[in-house]
Design a protein around this motif. Structure first.
Motif, PDB file in Angstrom:
ATOM      1  N   ILE A   1       0.802  -1.230  -0.018  1.00  0.00           N
ATOM      2  CA  ILE A   1      -0.018   0.002  -0.007  1.00  0.00           C
ATOM      3  C   ILE A   1       1.048   1.344   0.088  1.00  0.00           C
ATOM      4  O   ILE A   1       0.888   2.311  -0.712  1.00  0.00           O
ATOM      5  N   ILE A   2       2.026   1.407   0.870  1.00  0.00           N
ATOM      6  CA  ILE A   2       2.957   2.383   0.925  1.00  0.00           C
ATOM      7  C   ILE A   2       3.593   2.533  -0.469  1.00  0.00           C
ATOM      8  O   ILE A   2       3.725   3.822  -1.056  1.00  0.00           O
ATOM      9  N   ILE A   3       3.886   1.391  -1.111  1.00  0.00           N
ATOM     10  CA  ILE A   3       4.583   1.461  -2.269  1.00  0.00           C
ATOM     11  C   ILE A   3       3.680   2.202  -3.410  1.00  0.00           C
ATOM     12  O   ILE A   3       4.012   2.977  -4.285  1.00  0.00           O
ATOM     13  N   SER A   4       2.681   1.489  -3.423  1.00  0.00           N
ATOM     14  CA  SER A   4       1.571   2.148  -4.611  1.00  0.00           C
ATOM     15  C   SER A   4       1.304   3.528  -4.199  1.00  0.00           C
ATOM     16  O   SER A   4       1.238   4.176  -5.289  1.00  0.00           O
ATOM     17  N   ILE A   5       1.161   4.158  -3.064  1.00  0.00           N
ATOM     18  CA  ILE A   5       0.742   5.276  -2.847  1.00  0.00           C
ATOM     19  C   ILE A   5       1.969   6.380  -3.374  1.00  0.00           C
ATOM     20  O   ILE A   5       1.840   7.425  -3.760  1.00  0.00           O
ATOM     21  N   GLY A   6       3.032   5.800  -3.047  1.00  0.00           N
ATOM     22  CA  GLY A   6       4.284   6.309  -3.425  1.00  0.00           C
ATOM     23  C   GLY A   6       4.277   6.558  -4.799  1.00  0.00           C
ATOM     24  O   GLY A   6       4.962   7.691  -5.455  1.00  0.00           O
ATOM     25  N   ILE A   7       4.157   5.496  -5.453  1.00  0.00           N
ATOM     26  CA  ILE A   7       4.307   5.548  -7.043  1.00  0.00           C
ATOM     27  C   ILE A   7       3.016   6.214  -7.729  1.00  0.00           C
ATOM     28  O   ILE A   7       3.475   7.211  -8.594  1.00  0.00           O
TER      29      ILE A   7
END
Length: 109
Positions: free
Chosen positions: A94-100
Motif C-alpha cells: 500500500i505504501i509503495i503504490s501510494i508513493g508510485i
C-alpha cells in the motif's frame, strides 16, 4: 500501562485472607478490631465483608473467586483479540503504490 491493571488502591484495602478470616471468626481480638476499624473507614471493605457473610463455607468462596477470575480473563482476552483485528494493518504494498501514484502525479503535472 501497569497502573491501569490494578485499579484499586492497595494502601488501605484489607487483604482477601483477612476478610475470610474475619468472616470465619478466626482472628484475634486485636486483629478483629483492626478489621472493624478499616470497615468503618471504608464502605468498600464493609460491603465486601457483608457479601462474604452470605456464603456458607470458604471453599465455595475460593471456587467462586477462581471462576470469576477465569471468566474475567476470558472476556478481556476476547476484547483484546477483537481490538487487534480492527486495527488498520499497514502493508508495504500500500505504501509503495501510494508513493508510485504520487510520483506519477508529480511527473504528470
Amino acid at each position: 500501562m501497569t497502573e491501569f491493571k490494578n485499579i484499586l488502591p492497595q494502601d488501605n484495602l484489607l487483604k482477601n485472607e483477612q476478610l475470610l478470616n474475619y468472616v470465619e471468626n478466626s482472628l484475634t481480638d486485636e486483629e478483629r478490631h483492626e478489621v472493624e476499624m478499616q470497615m468503618a473507614n471504608d464502605n468498600f471493605d464493609f460491603d465486601a465483608v457483608e457479601g462474604l457473610e452470605h456464603f456458607n463455607d470458604t471453599k465455595s468462596i475460593k471456587d467462586y473467586v477462581r471462576h470469576l477470575n477465569e471468566q474475567l480473563i476470558r472476556q478481556t482476552t476476547k476484547k483484546r483479540i477483537r481490538k487487534n483485528k480492527r486495527k488498520l494493518q499497514i502493508q508495504d504494498w500500500i505504501i509503495i503504490s501510494i508513493g508510485i501514484i504520487l510520483v506519477l502525479c508529480i511527473i504528470g503535472y
